[in-house]
Scaffold this motif. Sequence first.
Motif, short mmCIF file in Angstrom:
data_model
loop_
_atom_site.label_atom_id
_atom_site.label_comp_id
_atom_site.label_asym_id
_atom_site.label_seq_id
_atom_site.Cartn_x
_atom_site.Cartn_y
_atom_site.Cartn_z
N THR A 180 38.48 52.72 5.93
CA THR A 180 37.42 53.25 5.09
C THR A 180 36.93 54.59 5.62
N MET A 181 36.75 54.68 6.93
CA MET A 181 36.25 55.92 7.53
C MET A 181 37.23 57.07 7.37
N GLU A 182 38.53 56.76 7.40
CA GLU A 182 39.54 57.80 7.36
C GLU A 182 40.04 58.09 5.95
N ARG A 205 30.41 59.29 3.81
CA ARG A 205 30.92 57.94 4.08
C ARG A 205 30.41 57.46 5.44
N HIS A 206 30.44 58.32 6.43
CA HIS A 206 29.95 57.96 7.76
C HIS A 206 28.44 57.74 7.75
N VAL A 207 27.73 58.56 6.99
CA VAL A 207 26.28 58.37 6.86
C VAL A 207 26.01 57.01 6.23
N GLY A 208 26.79 56.66 5.22
CA GLY A 208 26.63 55.37 4.55
C GLY A 208 26.91 54.19 5.47
N LEU A 209 27.77 54.41 6.47
CA LEU A 209 28.08 53.36 7.43
C LEU A 209 27.05 53.30 8.57
N SER A 212 25.20 58.05 13.50
CA SER A 212 24.36 59.20 13.82
C SER A 212 25.20 60.48 13.73
N ASN A 213 24.55 61.63 13.77
CA ASN A 213 25.29 62.90 13.74
C ASN A 213 26.27 63.00 14.90
N LYS A 214 25.85 62.56 16.08
CA LYS A 214 26.71 62.61 17.26
C LYS A 214 27.93 61.72 17.07
N GLU A 215 27.74 60.54 16.52
CA GLU A 215 28.86 59.62 16.30
C GLU A 215 29.79 60.13 15.21
N ILE A 216 29.23 60.75 14.17
CA ILE A 216 30.07 61.34 13.12
C ILE A 216 30.91 62.47 13.71
N ALA A 217 30.31 63.29 14.56
CA ALA A 217 31.02 64.39 15.18
C ALA A 217 32.20 63.88 16.00
N LYS A 218 32.00 62.80 16.77
CA LYS A 218 33.08 62.23 17.56
C LYS A 218 34.18 61.67 16.67
N SER A 219 33.79 61.00 15.61
CA SER A 219 34.77 60.38 14.71
C SER A 219 35.63 61.42 14.01
N LEU A 220 35.02 62.51 13.58
CA LEU A 220 35.74 63.52 12.80
C LEU A 220 36.22 64.70 13.65
N ASP A 245 18.41 57.62 1.72
CA ASP A 245 18.67 57.76 0.29
C ASP A 245 20.13 58.13 0.04
N ALA A 246 20.65 59.04 0.87
CA ALA A 246 22.06 59.44 0.74
C ALA A 246 22.99 58.26 1.01
N ALA A 247 22.64 57.42 1.99
CA ALA A 247 23.46 56.24 2.31
C ALA A 247 23.47 55.27 1.14
N VAL A 248 22.31 55.07 0.52
CA VAL A 248 22.22 54.18 -0.64
C VAL A 248 23.09 54.71 -1.77
N LYS A 249 23.04 56.03 -2.00
CA LYS A 249 23.87 56.63 -3.06
C LYS A 249 25.36 56.46 -2.72
N ALA A 250 25.72 56.62 -1.44
CA ALA A 250 27.12 56.48 -1.04
C ALA A 250 27.64 55.09 -1.38
N ILE A 251 26.83 54.08 -1.14
CA ILE A 251 27.23 52.70 -1.45
C ILE A 251 27.31 52.50 -2.95
N ARG A 252 26.34 53.04 -3.68
CA ARG A 252 26.29 52.90 -5.14
C ARG A 252 27.50 53.56 -5.78
N TRP A 253 27.94 54.70 -5.23
CA TRP A 253 29.08 55.43 -5.80
C TRP A 253 30.43 54.92 -5.31
N GLY A 254 30.42 53.94 -4.42
CA GLY A 254 31.68 53.39 -3.93
C GLY A 254 32.32 54.21 -2.85
N VAL A 255 31.58 55.14 -2.25
CA VAL A 255 32.12 55.94 -1.16
C VAL A 255 32.32 55.06 0.07
N VAL A 256 31.42 54.10 0.25
CA VAL A 256 31.56 53.11 1.32
C VAL A 256 31.92 51.78 0.67
N CYS A 257 33.09 51.27 1.04
CA CYS A 257 33.58 50.01 0.42
C CYS A 257 33.21 48.84 1.28
#
Length: 257
Positions: A180-182, A205-209, A212-220, A245-257
Motif C-alpha cells: 500500500t505504501m509503495e 497515503r503515508h499521512v493517512g497511515l 510523521s514527517n520524519k517517518e515519511i521522509a525515511k520511507s520515501l 482532515d487530510a488523513a480522513v480524506k485519504a481513507i474516503r478516497w481510497g488512497v489508503v486501503c
Amino acid sequence: MKLILWITANDLRTAVKGDPWVGRLTRRMGRWLVLYGSVTLDCKRQIRLLVVDDHEVVRDGLADLLTDSKTQVVGKAGTADDAIQMALSLSPSVVLMDVRMDDFDGLWALEQLKQAVPHLPVVLFSSYDNPTYVARAIALGASDYLLKSASRAEILQTLTSAIEGGAAPAESLLSRVRKTMEADKKSPVELGEYMLTTREVQVLRHVGLGLSNKEIAKSLSISVETVKEHVQNILRKTKAADRTDAAVKAIRWGVVC
C-alpha cells in the motif's frame, strides 16, 4: 546454511583456556578477529536472540518457548536502554521486540536500536494489526511484524528469514502494508475535484497511515523539508483543515486501503 558466529575478546579469553580447538582458531585468526570482532563459518545456523518486552513473565515465556538447539536467547531486556546496551555487548543476530509497552514505545525503541546497530534485524511482536503501527515500523526499518497469535514455528521462521535478509512473505501483514505504501501511479491523480502529483499521493497515503514527517521522509528517501512542502501542497489543494482532515480524506478516497 551459514552461521554468523560472533566471537568477542572476552569469549576468546574464557574459551581458549580450556578448548584446544578455540586455541588453534585464535592463533590462526587472532589478528583478523581483533580487527573485525566476528567470523562467518559454514555450519548449522544458531539464532542468537534478544527479547525485548517490559513484562518479565512475557520475556521469560518467550525465552522458554523459543530456546532449542538452534535458538539461544542471549539477552532479555525490559527497557530501551537495556535493549541497546545488550545489542551492542551481546551481539545478537536478531531482536524480537514488543510494539506497545507501558514504560516506552516499541517503535521509538526500534528507531534507537537501528541508529545504534543499523544492520541488526528487528522483528516487532504485537497484539495489534493496526496498519499505522505496521507502516511506522516499515519506515523505521523493521524486518518484519508478527502478531502474538503466531505459532512457534512461524516466529522461528520469521526470525531466520530476518537474519538472512529475506523479504517478508507476500501474505504477511508487513508486506501488505508495504505494498500500500509503495503503490504508485504514473501520472497525476484526480481525487474528487482535486489533482495531485504522484509524489503528493504517496505522501498523502503515508499521512493517512499515521506517519510523521520524519517517518515519511525515511520511507520515501526524501528530506523532511521536502515532506513538509508536499504536506502543505496537499492541504492547500484538498482544502483540508489539517493533517487529520487530510488523513480522513485519504481513507474516503481510497488512497489508503
